[in-house]
Design an enzyme around this catalytic site. Structure first.
Site, PDB file in Angstrom:
ATOM      1  N   GLY A  13      -8.500   1.752  -4.626  1.00 49.90           N
ATOM      2  CA  GLY A  13      -7.254   0.992  -4.471  1.00 49.90           C
ATOM      3  C   GLY A  13      -6.135   1.323  -5.436  1.00 49.90           C
ATOM      4  N   SER A  19      -0.454  -0.479  -9.491  1.00 50.26           N
ATOM      5  CA  SER A  19      -1.575  -1.073  -8.753  1.00 50.26           C
ATOM      6  C   SER A  19      -2.446  -1.935  -9.657  1.00 50.26           C
ATOM      7  CB  SER A  19      -2.462   0.033  -8.167  1.00 50.26           C
ATOM      8  OG  SER A  19      -1.788   0.754  -7.178  1.00 50.26           O
ATOM      9  N   ILE A  20      -2.932  -3.030  -9.098  1.00 45.53           N
ATOM     10  CA  ILE A  20      -3.857  -3.880  -9.851  1.00 45.53           C
ATOM     11  C   ILE A  20      -5.078  -3.067 -10.274  1.00 45.53           C
ATOM     12  CG2 ILE A  20      -5.368  -5.889  -9.686  1.00 45.53           C
ATOM     13  CD1 ILE A  20      -3.237  -7.181  -7.864  1.00 45.53           C
ATOM     14  N   ASP A  64     -10.728   6.754   3.027  1.00 49.00           N
ATOM     15  CA  ASP A  64     -10.009   5.850   3.916  1.00 49.00           C
ATOM     16  C   ASP A  64     -11.083   4.941   4.503  1.00 49.00           C
ATOM     17  OD1 ASP A  64      -8.910   4.562   6.134  1.00 49.00           O
ATOM     18  OD2 ASP A  64      -7.445   6.153   6.442  1.00 49.00           O
ATOM     19  N   TYR A 158       2.424 -14.828   4.643  1.00 44.79           N
ATOM     20  CA  TYR A 158       1.160 -14.138   4.344  1.00 44.79           C
ATOM     21  C   TYR A 158       0.296 -13.998   5.613  1.00 44.79           C
ATOM     22  CZ  TYR A 158      -2.200 -12.297   0.963  1.00 44.79           C
ATOM     23  OH  TYR A 158      -3.044 -11.479   0.254  1.00 44.79           O
ATOM     24  N   LYS A 165      -7.997 -12.621   3.929  1.00 47.70           N
ATOM     25  CA  LYS A 165      -8.487 -12.959   2.577  1.00 47.70           C
ATOM     26  C   LYS A 165      -9.533 -14.076   2.634  1.00 47.70           C
ATOM     27  CE  LYS A 165      -6.141 -10.078  -0.085  1.00 47.70           C
ATOM     28  NZ  LYS A 165      -6.820  -8.865  -0.592  1.00 47.70           N
ATOM     29  N   THR A 196       3.683  -4.910  -6.567  1.00 48.08           N
ATOM     30  CA  THR A 196       3.034  -3.610  -6.322  1.00 48.08           C
ATOM     31  C   THR A 196       3.510  -3.104  -4.960  1.00 48.08           C
ATOM     32  OG1 THR A 196       1.203  -4.648  -5.164  1.00 48.08           O
ATOM     33  CG2 THR A 196       0.931  -4.363  -7.544  1.00 48.08           C
ATOM     34  N   ALA A 198       1.729  -2.777  -2.184  1.00 46.64           N
ATOM     35  CA  ALA A 198       1.222  -3.650  -1.121  1.00 46.64           C
ATOM     36  C   ALA A 198       2.044  -4.936  -1.055  1.00 46.64           C
ATOM     37  CB  ALA A 198      -0.250  -3.968  -1.358  1.00 46.64           C
TER      38      ALA A 198
HETATM   39  O1  0WD Z   1       0.568  -9.766  -5.624  1.00 45.74           O
HETATM   40  C1  0WD Z   1      -0.272  -8.890  -5.489  1.00 45.74           C
HETATM   41  N1  0WD Z   1       0.029  -7.626  -5.643  1.00 45.74           N
HETATM   42  C2  0WD Z   1      -1.675  -9.292  -5.155  1.00 45.74           C
HETATM   43  C3  0WD Z   1      -2.556  -8.372  -4.662  1.00 45.74           C
HETATM   44  C4  0WD Z   1      -2.071 -10.695  -5.361  1.00 45.74           C
HETATM   45  C5  0WD Z   1      -3.428 -10.987  -5.050  1.00 45.74           C
HETATM   46  C6  0WD Z   1      -4.271 -10.033  -4.540  1.00 45.74           C
HETATM   47  N2  0WD Z   1      -3.835  -8.750  -4.347  1.00 45.74           N
HETATM   48  C7  0WD Z   1      -4.787  -7.793  -3.800  1.00 45.74           C
HETATM   49  C8  0WD Z   1      -4.334  -7.009  -2.597  1.00 45.74           C
HETATM   50  O2  0WD Z   1      -4.377  -7.795  -1.415  1.00 45.74           O
HETATM   51  C9  0WD Z   1      -5.360  -5.894  -2.601  1.00 45.74           C
HETATM   52  O3  0WD Z   1      -6.589  -6.364  -2.075  1.00 45.74           O
HETATM   53  O4  0WD Z   1      -5.093  -6.813  -4.762  1.00 45.74           O
HETATM   54  C10 0WD Z   1      -5.550  -5.644  -4.096  1.00 45.74           C
HETATM   55  C11 0WD Z   1      -4.792  -4.456  -4.645  1.00 45.74           C
HETATM   56  O5  0WD Z   1      -3.447  -4.533  -4.232  1.00 45.74           O
HETATM   57  P1  0WD Z   1      -2.179  -4.087  -5.084  1.00 45.74           P
HETATM   58  O6  0WD Z   1      -2.592  -3.501  -6.372  1.00 45.74           O
HETATM   59  O7  0WD Z   1      -1.232  -5.219  -5.045  1.00 45.74           O
HETATM   60  O8  0WD Z   1      -1.514  -3.001  -4.113  1.00 45.74           O
HETATM   61  P2  0WD Z   1      -1.382  -1.417  -4.079  1.00 45.74           P
HETATM   62  O9  0WD Z   1      -1.008  -0.864  -5.393  1.00 45.74           O
HETATM   63  O10 0WD Z   1      -0.452  -1.119  -2.920  1.00 45.74           O
HETATM   64  O11 0WD Z   1      -2.860  -0.956  -3.703  1.00 45.74           O
HETATM   65  C12 0WD Z   1      -3.503  -1.323  -2.533  1.00 45.74           C
HETATM   66  C13 0WD Z   1      -3.996  -0.067  -1.885  1.00 45.74           C
HETATM   67  C14 0WD Z   1      -3.135   0.640  -0.873  1.00 45.74           C
HETATM   68  O12 0WD Z   1      -1.906   0.825  -1.177  1.00 45.74           O
HETATM   69  P3  0WD Z   1      -0.761   1.012  -0.025  1.00 45.74           P
HETATM   70  O13 0WD Z   1       0.403   0.311  -0.639  1.00 45.74           O
HETATM   71  O14 0WD Z   1      -0.602   2.475   0.097  1.00 45.74           O
HETATM   72  O15 0WD Z   1      -1.193   0.333   1.251  1.00 45.74           O
HETATM   73  O16 0WD Z   1      -5.063  -0.262  -1.002  1.00 45.74           O
HETATM   74  C15 0WD Z   1      -5.309   1.019  -0.471  1.00 45.74           C
HETATM   75  C16 0WD Z   1      -4.052   1.825  -0.600  1.00 45.74           C
HETATM   76  O17 0WD Z   1      -4.173   2.851  -1.506  1.00 45.74           O
HETATM   77  N3  0WD Z   1      -5.595   1.051   0.935  1.00 45.74           N
HETATM   78  C17 0WD Z   1      -6.634   1.734   1.419  1.00 45.74           C
HETATM   79  N4  0WD Z   1      -7.610   2.417   0.794  1.00 45.74           N
HETATM   80  C18 0WD Z   1      -8.516   3.027   1.580  1.00 45.74           C
HETATM   81  N5  0WD Z   1      -8.486   2.974   2.900  1.00 45.74           N
HETATM   82  C19 0WD Z   1      -6.535   1.634   2.813  1.00 45.74           C
HETATM   83  C20 0WD Z   1      -7.515   2.300   3.563  1.00 45.74           C
HETATM   84  N6  0WD Z   1      -7.510   2.289   4.899  1.00 45.74           N
HETATM   85  N7  0WD Z   1      -5.437   0.882   3.124  1.00 45.74           N
HETATM   86  C21 0WD Z   1      -4.870   0.531   1.970  1.00 45.74           C
END
Ligand code: 0WD
Length: 257
Positions: A13, A19-20, A64, A158, A165, A196, A198
């Site tokens: 991730g 990223s978290i 993926d 959301y 979730k 981030t 996401a």
């Molecule tokens: O406010 C927030 N940012 C919060 C995030 C609050 C509470 C929870 N979270 C959760 C997210 O829902 C997620 O489960 O934390 C987790 C990490 O998210 P993040 O750090 O906020 O986001 P990001 O840096 O975008 O990393 C998540 C990554 C994806 O990024 P993108 O933006 O490209 O979708 O999850 C990965 C991807 O790299 N991802 C996948 N990895 C493998 N296979 C796939 C996939 N199909 N789809 C997304």
């Protein structure tokens, strides 16, 4: 000596420095863990490799989570890299089609959006735990996933991600019950909103950050360092009695009505 000395962790991730999962990797590295990483696609490969070289130089593997063959290949590769197994699996992956995480729940809803959110954001935890299981035997292992308050409350925009979730948190509990007898703990952190990649897909995210800053008991949002430190603790032997739990790292926002 760090409290994760001698532990091996697989970090999924990472999509950027923000990223978290990057905050989690930094905290685990600081506490002495040896790390390996996954990247979702070729576009993210060099970013993940940069993080890896900064944090001990561990390997990066493609993953993926929608592709079963890639999940199988990941654990085969990891078994070659760490023949006697590994200790920690960090699941920090989520996705929902953009039109489904804006406006009202029913506006952007479709069978496709609902099932994609479930598949990538919830099923993937179970699939990765299943793949990791043989390599995590006999090591007091820990699995950690990332959730959000939208699992238990309705929050603006959301939508299908909140439903995913909720499914993720239930999946975490079933995994905890299933893997507990094997000494593997499974937990979730419910993180407060953090800017981030996401998060920027979620409608009105800036407003959400401001609301949390104004109303959370700590009167601030949390950082990836805040989340990383708790993640490192939960995956360490210091948390040996904790499994099946959702730990809120949100400045206390979830207690405020
Ligand atoms: O406010 C927030 N940012 C919060 C995030 C609050 C509470 C929870 N979270 C959760 C997210 O829902 C997620 O489960 O934390 C987790 C990490 O998210 P993040 O750090 O906020 O986001 P990001 O840096 O975008 O990393 C998540 C990554 C994806 O990024 P993108 O933006 O490209 O979708 O999850 C990965 C991807 O790299 N991802 C996948 N990895 C493998 N296979 C796939 C996939 N199909 N789809 C997304």
């Amino acid at each position: 000596m760090g409290f994760l000395q001698g532990k091996r962790a697989l970090i999924t991730g990472i999509a950027s420095q923000r990223s978290i999962a990057n905050g989690i990797a930094e905290a685990m590295h600081r506490e002495g863990a040896e790390l390996a990483f996954t990247y979702q696609n070729e576009k993210l490969k060099s970013r993940v490799e940069d993080v890896a070289s900064r944090l001990g130089g561990g390997p990066s593997f493609p993953l993926d989570v929608t592709d079963d063959a890639q999940i199988d290949a990941l654990f085969a590769d990891l078994g070659r890299h760490w023949p006697d197994g590994f200790d920690i699996l960090v699941h920090a992956i989520a996705f929902a089609p953009r039109e489904a995480i804006a406006g009202q729940f029913l506006d952007g809803l479709s069978r496709e959006a609902f099932s994609v959110a479930q598949d990538i954001s919830a099923y993937s935890l179970a699939a990765l735990a299943k793949g990791a299981r043989p390599l995590m035997q006999g090591r007091n292992g820990a699995v950690l996933t990332l959730s959000y308050l939208g699992a238990v409350r309705t929050l603006p925009s959301y939508n299908v991600m909140g439903v995913a979730k909720a499914s993720l948190e239930a999946t975490m509990r079933y995994l905890a019950y299933n893997l507990g007898p094997e000494g593997i703990r499974v937990n979730a952190i419910s993180a407060g909103p953090i800017k981030t990649l996401a998060a920027s897909g979620i409608g009105g995210f800036r407003k959400i950050l401001g609301h949390v800053e104004a109303h959370a008991p700590m009167r601030r949002t949390v950082s990836i360092e805040d989340v990383g430190n708790v993640a490192a603790f939960l995956c360490s032997d210091l948390a040996s009695g904790v499994t099946g739990e959702v730990t809120y790292v949100d400045g206390g926002y979830n207690i405020v009505s």
